[in-house]
Design a protein around this motif. Structure first.
Motif, PDB file in Angstrom:
ATOM      1  N   ASP A 188       0.775  -1.235   0.000  1.00 49.57           N
ATOM      2  CA  ASP A 188       0.000   0.000   0.000  1.00 49.57           C
ATOM      3  C   ASP A 188       0.809   1.290   0.000  1.00 49.57           C
ATOM      4  OD1 ASP A 188      -2.683   0.978  -0.055  1.00 49.57           O
ATOM      5  OD2 ASP A 188      -2.460   1.655   2.008  1.00 49.57           O
ATOM      6  N   PHE A 189       2.115   1.221  -0.243  1.00 48.80           N
ATOM      7  CA  PHE A 189       2.877   2.469  -0.276  1.00 48.80           C
ATOM      8  C   PHE A 189       2.503   3.305  -1.503  1.00 48.80           C
ATOM      9  CE2 PHE A 189       7.056   2.766   2.312  1.00 48.80           C
ATOM     10  CZ  PHE A 189       6.325   2.747   3.488  1.00 48.80           C
ATOM     11  N   ARG A 190       2.406   4.615  -1.259  1.00 50.52           N
ATOM     12  CA  ARG A 190       2.257   5.556  -2.360  1.00 50.52           C
ATOM     13  C   ARG A 190       3.624   5.787  -3.009  1.00 50.52           C
ATOM     14  NH1 ARG A 190       0.030  10.297   1.242  1.00 50.52           N
ATOM     15  NH2 ARG A 190       1.882   9.579   2.343  1.00 50.52           N
ATOM     16  N   GLU A 191       3.614   6.336  -4.190  1.00 43.25           N
ATOM     17  CA  GLU A 191       4.871   6.586  -4.889  1.00 43.25           C
ATOM     18  C   GLU A 191       5.785   7.496  -4.070  1.00 43.25           C
ATOM     19  OE1 GLU A 191       6.328   7.629  -9.439  1.00 43.25           O
ATOM     20  OE2 GLU A 191       4.354   8.302  -8.767  1.00 43.25           O
ATOM     21  N   ALA A 192       5.200   8.488  -3.404  1.00 40.74           N
ATOM     22  CA  ALA A 192       5.992   9.434  -2.620  1.00 40.74           C
ATOM     23  C   ALA A 192       6.609   8.803  -1.383  1.00 40.74           C
ATOM     24  CB  ALA A 192       5.129  10.622  -2.217  1.00 40.74           C
ATOM     25  N   ASP A 193       6.094   7.632  -0.964  1.00 33.83           N
ATOM     26  CA  ASP A 193       6.605   6.975   0.240  1.00 33.83           C
ATOM     27  C   ASP A 193       7.837   6.112  -0.020  1.00 33.83           C
ATOM     28  OD1 ASP A 193       4.410   7.987   1.674  1.00 33.83           O
ATOM     29  OD2 ASP A 193       3.178   6.245   1.176  1.00 33.83           O
ATOM     30  N   ALA A 210       1.810  16.900 -16.881  1.00 34.35           N
ATOM     31  CA  ALA A 210       1.882  18.004 -15.919  1.00 34.35           C
ATOM     32  C   ALA A 210       1.743  17.529 -14.479  1.00 34.35           C
ATOM     33  CB  ALA A 210       0.799  19.034 -16.238  1.00 34.35           C
ATOM     34  N   ASP A 211       1.052  16.399 -14.297  1.00 33.34           N
ATOM     35  CA  ASP A 211       0.871  15.837 -12.957  1.00 33.34           C
ATOM     36  C   ASP A 211       1.877  14.744 -12.651  1.00 33.34           C
ATOM     37  OD1 ASP A 211      -1.400  17.455 -12.487  1.00 33.34           O
ATOM     38  OD2 ASP A 211      -2.651  16.050 -13.618  1.00 33.34           O
ATOM     39  N   ASN A 212       2.818  14.552 -13.530  1.00 32.91           N
ATOM     40  CA  ASN A 212       3.796  13.464 -13.394  1.00 32.91           C
ATOM     41  C   ASN A 212       5.225  14.013 -13.528  1.00 32.91           C
ATOM     42  OD1 ASN A 212       4.347  10.644 -13.041  1.00 32.91           O
ATOM     43  ND2 ASN A 212       4.789  10.479 -15.232  1.00 32.91           N
ATOM     44  N   GLY A 213       5.429  15.154 -12.903  1.00 30.89           N
ATOM     45  CA  GLY A 213       6.756  15.753 -12.952  1.00 30.89           C
ATOM     46  C   GLY A 213       7.176  16.208 -14.328  1.00 30.89           C
ATOM     47  N   GLY A 214       6.195  16.460 -15.199  1.00 31.00           N
ATOM     48  CA  GLY A 214       6.501  16.892 -16.554  1.00 31.00           C
ATOM     49  C   GLY A 214       6.868  15.773 -17.497  1.00 31.00           C
ATOM     50  N   VAL A 215       6.770  14.530 -17.012  1.00 28.60           N
ATOM     51  CA  VAL A 215       7.153  13.360 -17.809  1.00 28.60           C
ATOM     52  C   VAL A 215       5.899  12.649 -18.292  1.00 28.60           C
ATOM     53  CG1 VAL A 215       8.369  11.157 -17.807  1.00 28.60           C
ATOM     54  CG2 VAL A 215       9.272  13.099 -16.485  1.00 28.60           C
ATOM     55  N   THR A 216       5.857  12.295 -19.547  1.00 20.97           N
ATOM     56  CA  THR A 216       4.729  11.533 -20.085  1.00 20.97           C
ATOM     57  C   THR A 216       4.731  10.128 -19.482  1.00 20.97           C
ATOM     58  OG1 THR A 216       4.791  12.736 -22.174  1.00 20.97           O
ATOM     59  CG2 THR A 216       3.670  10.603 -22.180  1.00 20.97           C
ATOM     60  N   TYR A 217       3.594   9.729 -18.932  1.00 18.08           N
ATOM     61  CA  TYR A 217       3.506   8.406 -18.319  1.00 18.08           C
ATOM     62  C   TYR A 217       3.555   7.319 -19.384  1.00 18.08           C
ATOM     63  CZ  TYR A 217       1.875   4.314 -15.859  1.00 18.08           C
ATOM     64  OH  TYR A 217       1.777   3.042 -15.347  1.00 18.08           O
ATOM     65  N   VAL A 218       4.346   6.285 -19.132  1.00 17.91           N
ATOM     66  CA  VAL A 218       4.463   5.151 -20.047  1.00 17.91           C
ATOM     67  C   VAL A 218       3.710   3.967 -19.434  1.00 17.91           C
ATOM     68  CG1 VAL A 218       6.011   3.551 -21.217  1.00 17.91           C
ATOM     69  CG2 VAL A 218       6.709   5.944 -20.869  1.00 17.91           C
ATOM     70  N   PRO A 219       2.659   3.483 -20.074  1.00 13.75           N
ATOM     71  CA  PRO A 219       1.895   2.366 -19.508  1.00 13.75           C
ATOM     72  C   PRO A 219       2.758   1.125 -19.312  1.00 13.75           C
ATOM     73  CG  PRO A 219       0.697   3.397 -21.318  1.00 13.75           C
ATOM     74  CD  PRO A 219       2.082   3.970 -21.338  1.00 13.75           C
ATOM     75  N   GLY A 261      -6.238  14.225   0.094  1.00 21.47           N
ATOM     76  CA  GLY A 261      -6.221  13.764  -1.290  1.00 21.47           C
ATOM     77  C   GLY A 261      -4.913  13.131  -1.711  1.00 21.47           C
ATOM     78  N   GLU A 262      -4.032  12.826  -0.760  1.00 22.47           N
ATOM     79  CA  GLU A 262      -2.723  12.294  -1.097  1.00 22.47           C
ATOM     80  C   GLU A 262      -2.707  10.775  -1.261  1.00 22.47           C
ATOM     81  OE1 GLU A 262       0.631  14.272   1.148  1.00 22.47           O
ATOM     82  OE2 GLU A 262      -1.071  15.088   2.261  1.00 22.47           O
ATOM     83  N   GLU A 263      -3.668  10.086  -0.663  1.00 20.31           N
ATOM     84  CA  GLU A 263      -3.645   8.620  -0.705  1.00 20.31           C
ATOM     85  C   GLU A 263      -3.921   8.103  -2.116  1.00 20.31           C
ATOM     86  OE1 GLU A 263      -3.607   4.619   1.051  1.00 20.31           O
ATOM     87  OE2 GLU A 263      -2.835   6.553   1.667  1.00 20.31           O
ATOM     88  N   GLU A 264      -4.989   8.586  -2.707  1.00 21.21           N
ATOM     89  CA  GLU A 264      -5.408   8.107  -4.024  1.00 21.21           C
ATOM     90  C   GLU A 264      -5.172   9.216  -5.055  1.00 21.21           C
ATOM     91  OE1 GLU A 264      -6.062   5.073  -4.236  1.00 21.21           O
ATOM     92  OE2 GLU A 264      -6.798   4.426  -2.275  1.00 21.21           O
ATOM     93  N   ILE A 265      -3.925   9.592  -5.201  1.00 17.98           N
ATOM     94  CA  ILE A 265      -3.580  10.777  -5.985  1.00 17.98           C
ATOM     95  C   ILE A 265      -3.893  10.614  -7.466  1.00 17.98           C
ATOM     96  CG2 ILE A 265      -1.182  10.085  -6.366  1.00 17.98           C
ATOM     97  CD1 ILE A 265      -0.433  13.056  -5.892  1.00 17.98           C
ATOM     98  N   TRP A 266      -3.962   9.364  -7.959  1.00 17.80           N
ATOM     99  CA  TRP A 266      -4.242   9.132  -9.384  1.00 17.80           C
ATOM    100  C   TRP A 266      -5.723   8.874  -9.627  1.00 17.80           C
ATOM    101  CZ3 TRP A 266       0.142  10.891 -10.671  1.00 17.80           C
ATOM    102  CH2 TRP A 266       1.312  10.505 -10.022  1.00 17.80           C
ATOM    103  N   SER A 267      -6.362   8.102  -8.759  1.00 18.01           N
ATOM    104  CA  SER A 267      -7.772   7.739  -8.954  1.00 18.01           C
ATOM    105  C   SER A 267      -8.734   8.716  -8.290  1.00 18.01           C
ATOM    106  CB  SER A 267      -8.037   6.338  -8.403  1.00 18.01           C
ATOM    107  OG  SER A 267      -7.866   6.320  -6.984  1.00 18.01           O
TER     108      SER A 267
END
Length: 397
Positions: free
Chosen positions: A209-214, A237-246, A300-306
């Protein structure tokens, strides 16, 4: 979620149990015949047939017969459908066993669980009428049974988590991302209700259950939130300016396998023969769950993507209430005013949260809340957190 706990909230071996009763259950004994006046229960492959829907307060006996082909369990649940008042488990095919409880007036549910996993079947309302009765047995009997009941609750939630996670991952691996997104928040509710349990088992909570920031630099990020990001991919813009790669199909398989393994490890840990709980573990678990809301969900930090933080909020609140109600009687004897405050604040916060939805129908997404609405929810959490912070000191003082 929190990254570091100063001490475990639940312990697993040789714990000294000092917990008063959840509902005054008395020991259950195996039985091959129905006790006199027993309420009969037929647990079959597709039903949980209880011979009565009402009873008078006092000692009740449920004589449970397994007419199915899998080992089964029978539960008497509190009116929230979560807290376990009593259970009888490991009832093999063709076998009967008795569940004996000292039942207070109120509304309950009955449910059977063939295979002893999942949500169970045949859930039905059960009402106890009459006057309040004194709990049976001496204090130690009540202590022992209360611990059994809370452990049963934990096992039930983790058992549902195992099956729910598998259904979720089946959709994810099949590429049915919409179904996986639909299942994501509701499946996690079983975990969020008992998160302090996972936190007590070393690195299981970080894996699950760790978030990315943890995640510390150099450590692998796994678990629910790694998959969350893939299902709810952020804009650059929400990913540090990096395009997310699936994730690739192979990467999906890898993360799904790890979540399956870690969830099974949690299941194995809470089903260990020496797993038990202490009074401060129960009360600190309630406090910790509301701290989870304050530190992650309400921000709003727990489910930052969903943005499904309110689903987690609801599950944390339910888990905290179950834990609190498990020790409520002893608190009331010591400090009735504290109990009144807690009862009122739990009710008020639930009413407030219900304005934004429920687990069955869904909630408002966090990013759709206004700042004023977030503040109102935060104020409700703080109003409950203040008296709740006194719970452990009252219990052990």
């Amino acid at each position: 979620m929190t990254i570091l706990k100063t001490r475990p909230l639940l312990i697993t071996a040789g714990a000294a149990i000092t917990l008063l009763a959840l509902a005054g259950c008395v020991p259950n004994n195996a039985s091959s015949t129905d006790a006199a006046g027993a309420i009969t229960v037929d647990s079959s492959a597709d039903d949980c047939a209880v011979s009565a829907t009402t009873a008078t307060s006092g000692t009740l006996t449920f004589s449970v017969t397994n007419s199915g082909d899998q080992v089964t369990e029978f539960y008497l649940l509190a009116d929230d459908g979560l807290r376990i008042i009593g259970e009888v488990e490991n009832v093999g095919p063709g076998i009967s066993r008795d569940l004996v409880v000292q039942a207070q007036p109120g509304d309950y549910f009955t449910v059977c669980k063939p295979g002893m996993v999942g949500d169970g079947i045949g859930r039905a309302s059960f009402t106890v009428t009459g006057d309040k009765v004194q709990l049976a047995g001496d204090v130690q009997d009540q202590v022992d049974q209360a611990a059994v009941n809370y452990v049963a609750y934990v096992k039930d939630q983790v058992g549902q988590l195992v099956t729910g996670t598998q259904t979720f991952l089946d959709a994810y691996l099949a590429g049915d991302d919409q179904k996986a997104r639909d299942l994501y928040a509701i499946t996690r509710a079983n975990y969020e209700r008992i998160e302090p349990v996972a936190e007590s088992f070393g690195d299981l909570d970080p894996k699950i259950d760790f978030r990315e920031a943890d995640v510390a630099e150099g450590d692998e990020w796994t678990g629910w939130h790694r998959i969350e990001k893939d299902l709810f991919p952020p804009a650059a813009a929400d990913n540090g300016g990096v395009t997310y790669v699936p994730l690739t199909a192979a990467e999906r398989q890898d993360y799904a396998a790890k979540l399956t393994t870690d969830t099974q490890a949690l299941y194995d840990a809470v089903n260990a023969s020496d797993y038990t709980v202490t009074i401060d573990a129960i009360s600190n678990g309630a406090i910790g769950l509301m701290e989870e809301v304050a530190s992650g969900k309400i921000t709003g930090e727990e489910e930052i993507w969903s943005h499904t933080d309110l689903w987690d909020f609801q599950a944390n609140l339910e888990g905290a209430k179950v834990a609190y109600e498990g020790v409520r009687d002893i608190v009331e004897a010591k400090d009735p005013e504290l109990v009144k405050k807690l009862d009122d604040q739990f009710g008020s916060l639930q009413t407030l949260l219900a304005e934004y939805g429920n687990l069955d129908d869904g909630f408002t997404y966090y990013n759709d809340l206004t700042p004023d609405q977030v503040k109102q929810l935060a104020d409700g959490v703080n109003a409950l957190g203040e008296p709740l912070s006194q719970l452990t000191a009252t219990l052990v003082g």
